[in-house]
Design an enzyme around this catalytic site. Structure first.
Site, short mmCIF file in Angstrom:
data_model
loop_
_atom_site.label_atom_id
_atom_site.label_comp_id
_atom_site.label_asym_id
_atom_site.label_seq_id
_atom_site.Cartn_x
_atom_site.Cartn_y
_atom_site.Cartn_z
N SER A 8 0.85 -1.20 0.00
CA SER A 8 0.00 0.00 0.00
C SER A 8 0.88 1.24 0.00
O SER A 8 1.68 1.44 0.91
CB SER A 8 -0.90 0.02 1.24
OG SER A 8 -1.52 1.29 1.35
N HIS A 31 -1.36 -1.30 -4.09
CA HIS A 31 -2.64 -0.99 -3.45
C HIS A 31 -2.72 0.53 -3.25
O HIS A 31 -1.83 1.14 -2.65
CB HIS A 31 -2.70 -1.72 -2.12
CG HIS A 31 -4.00 -1.63 -1.40
ND1 HIS A 31 -5.08 -2.42 -1.70
CD2 HIS A 31 -4.39 -0.85 -0.36
CE1 HIS A 31 -6.09 -2.14 -0.88
NE2 HIS A 31 -5.69 -1.18 -0.05
N ASP A 33 -5.04 3.49 -1.74
CA ASP A 33 -6.14 3.76 -0.82
C ASP A 33 -6.77 5.12 -1.09
O ASP A 33 -6.14 6.16 -0.86
CB ASP A 33 -5.62 3.72 0.63
CG ASP A 33 -5.31 2.31 1.09
OD1 ASP A 33 -6.20 1.46 0.99
OD2 ASP A 33 -4.17 2.07 1.54
N MET A 35 -9.44 7.73 0.03
CA MET A 35 -10.26 8.09 1.20
C MET A 35 -10.82 9.50 0.99
O MET A 35 -10.11 10.38 0.49
CB MET A 35 -9.41 8.07 2.47
CG MET A 35 -8.68 6.76 2.71
SD MET A 35 -7.90 6.77 4.33
CE MET A 35 -6.85 5.32 4.23
N HIS A 64 -8.52 0.72 -3.76
CA HIS A 64 -9.42 0.46 -2.62
C HIS A 64 -10.16 1.75 -2.31
O HIS A 64 -9.58 2.70 -1.78
CB HIS A 64 -8.56 0.00 -1.42
CG HIS A 64 -9.34 -0.23 -0.16
ND1 HIS A 64 -8.71 -0.39 1.06
CD2 HIS A 64 -10.67 -0.34 0.07
CE1 HIS A 64 -9.64 -0.59 1.99
NE2 HIS A 64 -10.83 -0.54 1.42
N MET A 66 -12.39 3.87 -0.23
CA MET A 66 -13.02 4.11 1.07
C MET A 66 -13.75 5.43 0.97
O MET A 66 -13.33 6.45 1.54
CB MET A 66 -11.95 4.11 2.18
CG MET A 66 -11.44 2.71 2.50
SD MET A 66 -9.89 2.72 3.39
CE MET A 66 -8.77 2.90 2.00
N MET A 135 -11.52 -6.55 5.59
CA MET A 135 -10.68 -5.59 6.32
C MET A 135 -10.28 -6.19 7.66
O MET A 135 -11.12 -6.67 8.42
CB MET A 135 -11.44 -4.28 6.55
CG MET A 135 -11.64 -3.42 5.31
SD MET A 135 -10.10 -2.92 4.48
CE MET A 135 -9.28 -1.96 5.75
N GLY A 140 -9.20 3.45 7.30
CA GLY A 140 -8.95 4.88 7.54
C GLY A 140 -7.49 5.23 7.73
O GLY A 140 -7.07 6.31 7.34
N PHE A 141 -6.74 4.32 8.34
CA PHE A 141 -5.35 4.64 8.67
C PHE A 141 -4.45 3.43 8.54
O PHE A 141 -4.87 2.30 8.84
CB PHE A 141 -5.25 5.20 10.10
CG PHE A 141 -6.06 6.45 10.28
CD1 PHE A 141 -5.52 7.69 9.97
CD2 PHE A 141 -7.38 6.39 10.72
CE1 PHE A 141 -6.27 8.85 10.10
CE2 PHE A 141 -8.14 7.54 10.86
CZ PHE A 141 -7.59 8.78 10.55
N ASP A 173 -6.43 -6.71 4.48
CA ASP A 173 -5.83 -5.37 4.45
C ASP A 173 -5.88 -4.80 5.85
O ASP A 173 -6.96 -4.61 6.41
CB ASP A 173 -6.63 -4.51 3.46
CG ASP A 173 -6.11 -3.09 3.35
OD1 ASP A 173 -5.02 -2.79 3.88
OD2 ASP A 173 -6.81 -2.27 2.71
N GLY A 174 -4.69 -4.51 6.40
CA GLY A 174 -4.59 -3.86 7.70
C GLY A 174 -3.83 -4.70 8.70
O GLY A 174 -4.23 -5.82 9.02
N GLY A 175 -2.69 -4.18 9.14
CA GLY A 175 -1.91 -4.89 10.16
C GLY A 175 -1.26 -6.17 9.66
O GLY A 175 -0.92 -7.04 10.48
N GLY A 195 1.15 -2.13 4.09
CA GLY A 195 1.68 -0.77 3.96
C GLY A 195 2.94 -0.61 4.76
O GLY A 195 4.06 -0.66 4.23
N SER A 196 2.78 -0.45 6.08
CA SER A 196 3.96 -0.19 6.90
C SER A 196 4.95 -1.35 6.89
O SER A 196 6.16 -1.12 6.93
CB SER A 196 3.55 0.17 8.33
OG SER A 196 2.38 -0.46 8.73
C1 DX5 Z 1 -6.34 1.23 5.83
C2 DX5 Z 1 -5.91 0.95 4.43
C3 DX5 Z 1 -4.76 0.05 4.30
C4 DX5 Z 1 -3.47 0.56 4.89
C5 DX5 Z 1 -2.79 -0.63 5.49
O1 DX5 Z 1 -7.57 1.85 5.84
O2 DX5 Z 1 -6.99 0.39 3.70
O3 DX5 Z 1 -4.55 -0.32 2.93
O4 DX5 Z 1 -2.60 1.15 3.97
O5 DX5 Z 1 -1.68 -0.20 6.19
P1 DX5 Z 1 -0.88 -1.17 7.18
O6 DX5 Z 1 -0.38 -2.31 6.36
O7 DX5 Z 1 0.19 -0.31 7.72
O8 DX5 Z 1 -1.86 -1.64 8.23
ZN ZN Z 2 -6.56 -0.44 1.72
#
Ligand code: DX5
Ligand code: ZN
Length: 223
Positions: A8, A31, A33, A35, A64, A66, A135, A140-141, A173-175, A195-196
């Site tokens: 991401s 990916h 995002d 928003m 994606h 949102m 999800m 959101g973050f 997606d997420g964590g 992402g991170s």
């Molecule tokens: C969150 C996004 C994710 C985000 C994931 O709302 O949809 O795609 O980038 O980031 P990490 O991998 O750091 O949780």
């Molecule tokens: Zn996403």
């Protein structure tokens, strides 16, 4: 099993996006995002950014959405050249009509479910979609912690996909990290957004390879 790693760019350096795309060329899709500050309390990119990213990215775009009213805005992202466009079930007015429109334009159609959203109403609609995004954090973050309670829903969808003999990609997606990716792979995911875990560090390609290996070490076993 085919494992797809989709970094991401939410976690990338926004001042150097072309370079950041070049650093993940060994990934499967990027990916993106979107928003809108309404569906989620955060604001990122819009259509002009996606049009330009599609021109310079070495790998296809996994968009994606949102956003509110994806019925209205979603097709534009398919027209912009996104390989897949995933919208939220909670935001779509007519998810089947929207998915058909996205496919008609030439994109893969995806539907996303927030952690608290029940999958039941969507199981009969699986043939209308190319991808389901479960999800694993509240959207959101970036940088949030994986919610393990989402895995029973993922496993249910994986069973339904198998029972129907469909080729629907199951995305989380997420964590997602080298630690959590195996949990999601075992529950049935085959497409992993990170992402991170990819961009925090100095070697994204190495992180992508580690994630791929960790997912492959935890194959999905049905029921
Ligand atoms: C969150 C996004 C994710 C985000 C994931 O709302 O949809 O795609 O980038 O980031 P990490 O991998 O750091 O949780
Ligand atoms: Zn996403």
């Amino acid at each position: 099993m085919t494992t797809r790693i989709n970094p991401s760019i939410l976690a990338a350096d926004f001042a150097n996006l072309e370079r950041e795309l070049g650093r993940i060329s060994t990934a499967d899709l990027v990916h993106v995002d979107i928003m809108d500050n309404h569906f989620v309390p955060n604001l990122t990119f819009g259509l002009p950014m996606v049009q330009r990213l599609a021109q310079v990215s070495p790998i296809p775009l996994d968009v994606h959405l949102m956003i509110e009213d994806p019925d209205r805005w979603g097709p534009g992202y398919a027209e912009a050249g996104a390989h897949s466009v995933t919208f939220h079930a909670e935001a779509a007015g007519e998810p089947v009509a929207l998915a058909r429109r996205l496919r008609q334009i030439g994109a893969r159609a995806g539907i996303a479910l927030k952690p608290g959203t029940d999958a039941t109403p969507y199981l009969d609609l699986l043939p209308e979609f190319d991808q389901v995004l479960v999800m694993t954090v509240e959207p959101g973050f970036g940088g949030q912690s994986f919610i393990p309670e989402t895995m029973s829903k993922l496993a249910r969808i994986a069973d339904a996909v198998q029972d129907a003999g469909l080729d629907v990609w199951l995305q989380v997606d997420g964590g997602i990290t080298a630690e959590t990716i195996g949990i999601a792979a075992e529950a049935g995911a085959n497409t992993f957004v990170a992402g991170s875990a990819v961009y925090n560090g100095d070697d994204p390609a190495q992180r992508i390879a580690e994630l791929r290996d960790a997912a492959a070490a935890h194959p999905h076993s049905h029921r």
